[in-house]
Design a protein around this motif. Structure first.
Motif, short mmCIF file in Angstrom:
data_model
loop_
_atom_site.label_atom_id
_atom_site.label_comp_id
_atom_site.label_asym_id
_atom_site.label_seq_id
_atom_site.Cartn_x
_atom_site.Cartn_y
_atom_site.Cartn_z
N ASN A 123 67.71 14.01 35.05
CA ASN A 123 66.48 14.56 35.60
C ASN A 123 66.11 13.98 36.96
O ASN A 123 65.04 14.29 37.49
N ALA A 124 66.97 13.13 37.52
CA ALA A 124 66.65 12.45 38.78
C ALA A 124 66.55 13.45 39.93
O ALA A 124 67.42 14.28 40.13
N ASN A 125 65.46 13.34 40.65
CA ASN A 125 65.24 14.15 41.84
C ASN A 125 64.15 13.46 42.64
O ASN A 125 63.04 13.37 42.17
N PRO A 126 64.42 12.91 43.74
CA PRO A 126 65.63 13.00 44.55
C PRO A 126 66.74 12.08 44.04
O PRO A 126 66.53 11.28 43.13
N ALA A 127 67.90 12.18 44.66
CA ALA A 127 69.06 11.40 44.25
C ALA A 127 68.80 9.90 44.32
O ALA A 127 69.40 9.13 43.57
N ASP A 134 66.55 8.30 43.12
CA ASP A 134 66.07 7.82 41.83
C ASP A 134 67.19 7.26 40.98
O ASP A 134 66.95 6.53 40.02
#
Length: 64
Positions: A47-51, A53
């Motif tokens: 679920n990471a956004n942006p990368a 994270d």
């Protein structure tokens, strides 16, 4: 994501390694194994956004 193999669809995580030597390659693989063995971290990764994270998930716990 579809990579042309219906038995492995959907793909939710793709990892690419680019280590400069054997030691760092082995260390990166070890870090990834530890990451994928932690269900909570895998969910964060998916679920990471942006990368950016993702970076804390990859930090070696022995590093300062």
């Amino acid at each position: 994501m579809d990579f042309g193999n219906k038995d492995n669809v959907p793909v939710s995580v793709v990892i690419s390694l680019g280590a400069i030597d054997n030691y760092l390659h082995s260390k990166a693989l070890s870090t990834l194994v530890n990451l994928f063995n932690d269900k909570e971290k895998v969910e964060i990764l998916r679920n990471a956004n942006p990368a950016e994270d993702i970076l804390p998930l990859l930090k070696d716990k022995n590093e300062d």
